[in-house]
Design a protein around this motif. Sequence first.
Motif, short mmCIF file in Angstrom:
data_model
loop_
_atom_site.label_atom_id
_atom_site.label_comp_id
_atom_site.label_asym_id
_atom_site.label_seq_id
_atom_site.Cartn_x
_atom_site.Cartn_y
_atom_site.Cartn_z
N ALA A 160 55.90 26.34 81.14
CA ALA A 160 54.78 27.11 81.68
C ALA A 160 53.71 26.14 82.17
CB ALA A 160 54.20 27.98 80.57
N PHE A 190 38.70 26.96 73.32
CA PHE A 190 38.99 28.04 72.38
C PHE A 190 38.92 27.54 70.93
CE2 PHE A 190 42.30 30.39 69.92
CZ PHE A 190 41.67 31.62 69.86
N PHE A 191 39.55 26.39 70.68
CA PHE A 191 39.59 25.90 69.30
C PHE A 191 38.24 25.36 68.84
CE2 PHE A 191 44.21 26.06 69.80
CZ PHE A 191 44.51 26.72 68.61
N TYR A 216 51.51 30.65 74.05
CA TYR A 216 51.11 30.71 75.47
C TYR A 216 52.37 30.76 76.35
CZ TYR A 216 49.68 28.83 80.00
OH TYR A 216 49.52 28.63 81.34
N THR A 217 53.35 29.90 76.05
CA THR A 217 54.60 29.90 76.81
C THR A 217 55.29 31.26 76.70
OG1 THR A 217 54.83 27.58 76.25
CG2 THR A 217 56.79 28.64 77.12
N GLN A 248 44.84 33.90 73.33
CA GLN A 248 43.62 33.81 72.53
C GLN A 248 43.38 35.09 71.73
OE1 GLN A 248 40.38 32.37 75.00
NE2 GLN A 248 41.44 30.44 75.39
N TYR A 262 37.41 29.75 61.86
CA TYR A 262 38.57 29.90 60.97
C TYR A 262 38.18 30.77 59.78
CZ TYR A 262 41.10 26.15 63.29
OH TYR A 262 41.77 25.40 64.19
N PRO A 263 39.09 31.56 59.28
CA PRO A 263 38.73 32.32 58.07
C PRO A 263 38.61 31.35 56.89
CG PRO A 263 41.04 32.66 58.64
CD PRO A 263 40.45 31.81 59.71
N TYR A 299 49.62 27.38 69.54
CA TYR A 299 48.92 27.91 70.72
C TYR A 299 49.80 27.72 71.96
CZ TYR A 299 45.07 28.61 74.06
OH TYR A 299 44.27 29.07 75.08
N ASP A 300 50.33 26.51 72.13
CA ASP A 300 51.16 26.21 73.31
C ASP A 300 52.41 27.10 73.34
OD1 ASP A 300 49.39 24.31 74.12
OD2 ASP A 300 50.44 22.64 73.17
N LEU A 357 36.40 28.47 67.75
CA LEU A 357 37.11 29.37 66.85
C LEU A 357 36.55 29.29 65.42
CD1 LEU A 357 39.58 31.31 66.61
CD2 LEU A 357 40.93 29.33 65.95
N ARG A 371 42.24 26.51 78.74
CA ARG A 371 41.07 26.77 77.89
C ARG A 371 41.36 26.55 76.41
NH1 ARG A 371 40.50 32.34 78.83
NH2 ARG A 371 42.16 32.38 80.36
N LYS A 372 42.39 25.75 76.13
CA LYS A 372 42.82 25.56 74.74
C LYS A 372 41.74 24.87 73.88
CE LYS A 372 46.47 23.25 72.14
NZ LYS A 372 47.64 22.41 72.23
N GLU A 378 46.88 33.19 79.00
CA GLU A 378 45.94 32.49 78.11
C GLU A 378 45.01 33.47 77.41
OE1 GLU A 378 44.54 28.88 79.86
OE2 GLU A 378 44.17 28.07 77.87
N ASP A 379 44.59 34.50 78.15
CA ASP A 379 43.76 35.55 77.51
C ASP A 379 44.51 36.19 76.36
OD1 ASP A 379 41.67 35.15 79.20
OD2 ASP A 379 42.13 36.82 80.55
N LEU A 427 47.83 25.48 64.18
CA LEU A 427 47.38 26.42 65.21
C LEU A 427 47.50 25.85 66.62
CD1 LEU A 427 44.30 28.23 63.67
CD2 LEU A 427 46.65 28.96 63.79
N LYS A 428 47.10 24.58 66.78
CA LYS A 428 47.09 24.01 68.14
C LYS A 428 48.51 23.91 68.71
CE LYS A 428 42.69 21.76 68.13
NZ LYS A 428 41.88 20.60 68.36
N GLU A 429 49.44 23.59 67.84
CA GLU A 429 50.84 23.50 68.29
C GLU A 429 51.37 24.90 68.62
OE1 GLU A 429 55.13 22.49 66.48
OE2 GLU A 429 53.45 21.54 65.46
N PHE A 470 45.58 35.03 68.66
CA PHE A 470 45.08 34.20 67.56
C PHE A 470 43.89 34.85 66.86
CE2 PHE A 470 47.76 30.96 69.33
CZ PHE A 470 48.18 30.30 68.19
N LEU A 471 43.02 35.49 67.66
CA LEU A 471 41.86 36.14 67.04
C LEU A 471 42.32 37.28 66.13
CD1 LEU A 471 39.35 36.18 70.04
CD2 LEU A 471 39.29 34.73 68.03
N PRO A 486 48.05 25.23 79.58
CA PRO A 486 46.87 26.08 79.36
C PRO A 486 45.58 25.32 79.64
CG PRO A 486 47.82 25.40 77.26
CD PRO A 486 48.74 24.92 78.34
N PHE A 508 61.87 27.15 80.86
CA PHE A 508 60.71 27.83 80.29
C PHE A 508 59.47 26.93 80.22
CE2 PHE A 508 64.19 30.44 78.47
CZ PHE A 508 63.77 31.67 78.93
N GLU A 535 61.55 26.60 69.72
CA GLU A 535 62.24 26.02 68.56
C GLU A 535 61.95 26.72 67.24
OE1 GLU A 535 61.01 21.99 69.13
OE2 GLU A 535 62.71 21.54 70.42
N LEU A 545 43.98 35.74 62.97
CA LEU A 545 43.03 35.17 62.01
C LEU A 545 42.14 36.23 61.37
CD1 LEU A 545 42.05 31.95 63.97
CD2 LEU A 545 43.48 32.09 61.95
#
Lengths: 239, 150
Positions: free
Chosen positions: A15, A24-25, B13-14, B31, A30-31, B9-10, A28, A20-21, B27-28, B5-7, B34-35, A18, A13, B116, B38
Amino acid sequence: MDKKLKQGIKQNFIAPPPQRKDEFFSNLAYPKASFCEVLFAQIGFIRKRVWFAFALLLVMAFKSVNNFPVPEDSIPIISAMLPIFSLVAITEIYKSTAYNMAEMELACKYNLSKITLMRLSILGILGIILLFIYVLIASDNDFGLIRNLVYLAVPYLLSSNISLFVIAKFKNKDTVYVCCTLCLGISAGMILLQNTYKFIYSVDYVAIWSISFILLIALLGVNLVIFRKSQEELPWNFA
Amino acid sequence: MSLELKEQYDKIYTFCYFRVKNREFAEDITQETFLKYLSTSNYLEKGKKLAFLYTIASNCCSDYFRKTKHTVNIDDLSELSEELGDNLVTTIAVRTAISKLSVEEQEIVLLRYTNELSINEIAMYLGISRFALYRRMGTIEKKLKQYLRE
């Protein structure tokens, strides 16, 4: 499941990374909690002992009013209680500095000086409520509301000013004991006034009390600014 | 917020990539997930955060299949085979075995061993009990071992 199979599954698995990570952040939003939400959340962080002291001082004021046959005599005693509340409030504010609450700041969009000022405002409001309740309790005398307010507020303002100044200027864990000594000294002084220097509550001294009241309010503003600036000096206060 | 969030995200994405098999779309969808996550700030303080995040991702993938014609990007696949490296033979054998599992079983394998997630979180996401999940995982393991022996 054996390790080799688990490893094989992980490999299966993978992939492509990514692309555009980071973009994106960085964009972003955040609330974030609103100012009011943070302010109300601070009420929950004020220790139970403060609320307990608030309730206890109220009960003691009611009791002391009933114990004096001459209502005017209760004023110094009640005014001696307010510096104790001031002391409790100061220890509450001081814990942020004493325990280096950097993690709180890191987890929050507001910096420590804003957070402590929020808490200081809550405690200040609580002190003012207590003061007004005391004024109402003690109003059964010939002084009138304004004089009662001035007589009760002066020791409270004095102890608040001194404590704020001390915690802003001296940054070690023993500072709180200095505040404790000073506040209790002011309380003891007020009780002494009731016994020995009762004349200072006469009409002749009203002007001195009033001037002290106004000066102490102005000084409180100055001390709040000094306190806030002292919070900004903390090494981990980046915001 | 407590989720990193960053962790995540991956991992999301997977998860999405193995659903849609296209990097750009994965990836779209990540994102978008996440939007959406949030934007529902009320849930953030008290909800089952990870299960909620994966449910959004899963729904977004379903939307993707409904709205677009499904395409597999050949470049992504060639890049993947480069990353497999030395363990190519083992990985191909495992991949073949996993491909014989049902889609839901493959998803459980991905969530448990690649992303995990804890048993609790997977059970919450799938809406089943922990015991039911344990049973399913036992079945999956047996199937995988059997396919690998064949």
